[in-house]
Scaffold this motif. Structure first.
Motif, PDB file in Angstrom:
ATOM      1  N   ILE A 172       0.843  -1.207   0.000  1.00  0.00           N
ATOM      2  CA  ILE A 172       0.000   0.000   0.000  1.00  0.00           C
ATOM      3  C   ILE A 172       0.874   1.251   0.000  1.00  0.00           C
ATOM      4  CG2 ILE A 172      -1.619   1.333   1.429  1.00  0.00           C
ATOM      5  CD1 ILE A 172      -2.754  -1.443   2.335  1.00  0.00           C
ATOM      6  N   GLU A 173       1.946   1.188   0.779  1.00  0.00           N
ATOM      7  CA  GLU A 173       2.870   2.330   0.870  1.00  0.00           C
ATOM      8  C   GLU A 173       3.512   2.620  -0.488  1.00  0.00           C
ATOM      9  OE1 GLU A 173       6.762   3.309   3.509  1.00  0.00           O
ATOM     10  OE2 GLU A 173       5.297   1.994   4.468  1.00  0.00           O
ATOM     11  N   VAL A 174       3.935   1.571  -1.175  1.00  0.00           N
ATOM     12  CA  VAL A 174       4.562   1.728  -2.500  1.00  0.00           C
ATOM     13  C   VAL A 174       3.563   2.349  -3.475  1.00  0.00           C
ATOM     14  CG1 VAL A 174       5.515   0.495  -4.504  1.00  0.00           C
ATOM     15  CG2 VAL A 174       6.206  -0.160  -2.195  1.00  0.00           C
ATOM     16  N   ILE A 175       2.338   1.811  -3.481  1.00  0.00           N
ATOM     17  CA  ILE A 175       1.314   2.309  -4.408  1.00  0.00           C
ATOM     18  C   ILE A 175       0.972   3.766  -4.103  1.00  0.00           C
ATOM     19  CG2 ILE A 175      -1.105   2.045  -5.098  1.00  0.00           C
ATOM     20  CD1 ILE A 175      -0.616  -1.043  -4.631  1.00  0.00           C
ATOM     21  N   ASN A 176       0.835   4.091  -2.817  1.00  0.00           N
ATOM     22  CA  ASN A 176       0.526   5.475  -2.439  1.00  0.00           C
ATOM     23  C   ASN A 176       1.657   6.433  -2.819  1.00  0.00           C
ATOM     24  OD1 ASN A 176      -1.948   4.816  -1.418  1.00  0.00           O
ATOM     25  ND2 ASN A 176      -1.302   4.753   0.719  1.00  0.00           N
ATOM     26  N   THR A 177       2.903   5.967  -2.667  1.00  0.00           N
ATOM     27  CA  THR A 177       4.059   6.806  -2.993  1.00  0.00           C
ATOM     28  C   THR A 177       4.111   7.109  -4.486  1.00  0.00           C
ATOM     29  OG1 THR A 177       5.274   5.790  -1.177  1.00  0.00           O
ATOM     30  CG2 THR A 177       6.580   6.980  -2.788  1.00  0.00           C
TER      31      THR A 177
END
Length: 320
Positions: free
Chosen positions: A125-130
């Protein structure tokens, strides 16, 4: 949410065991059960607690209750000081036999992969949000402007960029995204492997939903060895010191989670294992997402279809 439901149902099963088979001590025992499954949840969702520690704590705190109602029952409850002595000696006299050790093994091997799986999802989720909001360089912005709007200056408002031209521009703009490709593929492969490791004997559903059976085995063992255990306790803690109060009966609402129980029946398609498999199969479709983003953008919306006249950056041509 699925993990939370599973934990709640497992707690329900274990509390129901006491209400059905050991009703006189259910009120006190269900408090210990609630504390145990709170620890299970804290561990799965990332808190720094030890599975061995909280399993041992559960059996330590359960022993005074079992002693008071099963091994050496009396008209009144044992005193707090005497209960503390029983907690302290539980690991030495082993009233529940090998069950706590078995529970520690099962919890460690089933909860850790699930905890890692949830941490991995949060990383994804963090990667996608970034990468959700891109900041283009000036060169990229100029190239996009030239590709999409320069033909408008010549009145060619319906002309789309040629596929090869579009790919060159978009790949240049998304060079940083393409660097993620190898790592993203590795991430998905790791999730697949982790998901496979979560099945079988140490599947978290199997372990948690059957925890009540382990507890029952522990209680049966304590009851069978009652006289011997009383003798051992007397040597260390002395005869029972009692206080003039009596615990209430079972107050646990066995019907509160009936709807949820259906979700985890073994025939149901809504099990955690099935949801996990379905999720992984969907995720596989996006294995090449970051590496193939330019092809996706140009193919789906930006570039002209093959064989149609297209804009090459200077003019409309039949072929790029």
């Amino acid at each position: 949410e699925t993990f939370e439901t599973l934990i709640r149902l497992s707690e329900n099963y274990t509390s129901t065991l006491f209400c059905n088979a050991y009703r006189n001590m259910a009120a006190e025992a269900t408090i210990r059960v609630q504390e145990f499954f709170t620890d299970v949840g804290l561990f799965i969702f990332g808190t720094d607690v030890s599975t061995e520690e909280f399993v041992n704590r559960f059996f330590d705190t359960l022993f005074p209750v079992v002693y008071n109602y099963v091994i050496n029952p009396g008209l009144t409850d044992i005193s707090l000081e005497y209960a503390e002595c029983l907690r302290m000696v539980r690991r030495d006299i082993r009233p529940f036999g090998n069950v706590p050790k078995k529970a520690i093994g099962q919890m460690g091997r089933s909860l850790l992969p699930s905890r890692t799986f949830l941490q991995a999802l949060n990383l994804g989720i963090e990667v996608i949000n970034t990468t959700d909001h891109l900041h283009f360089s000036k060169d990229c912005s100029r190239a996009l402007l030239r590709m999409q709007y320069c033909p408008h200056c010549q009145g060619l408002t319906l002309s789309k960029p040629c596929m090869g031209y579009c790919l060159n521009v978009i790949r240049g703009c998304l060079a940083n995204m393409a660097e993620l490709d190898l790592h993203w593929r590795g991430y998905i492969q790791s999730l697949e492997e982790l998901s496979s490791a979560m099945s079988g004997t140490y599947d978290i559903e199997h372990v948690l939903l059957n925890f009540h059976s382990l507890v029952n085995d522990a209680l049966v063992q304590a009851r069978i060895n009652g006289p011997e255990l009383s003798e051992q306790v007397n040597k260390v803690c002395g005869p029972p010191v009692r206080k003039p109060t009596q615990s209430p009966g079972c107050s646990f609402d066995q019907n509160k989670d009936n709807q949820g129980l259906k979700m985890f029946s073994r025939d149901s398609e809504e099990t955690l294992a099935n949801r996990r498999k379905e999720f992984i199969s969907h995720l596989r479709l996006y294995r090449a997402f970051y590496g193939g983003l330019a092809d996706q953008l140009c193919g789906n919306e930006l570039a002209a279809a093959d064989g149609l006249p297209c804009w090459n950056g200077a003019d409309v041509v039949r072929r790029y």
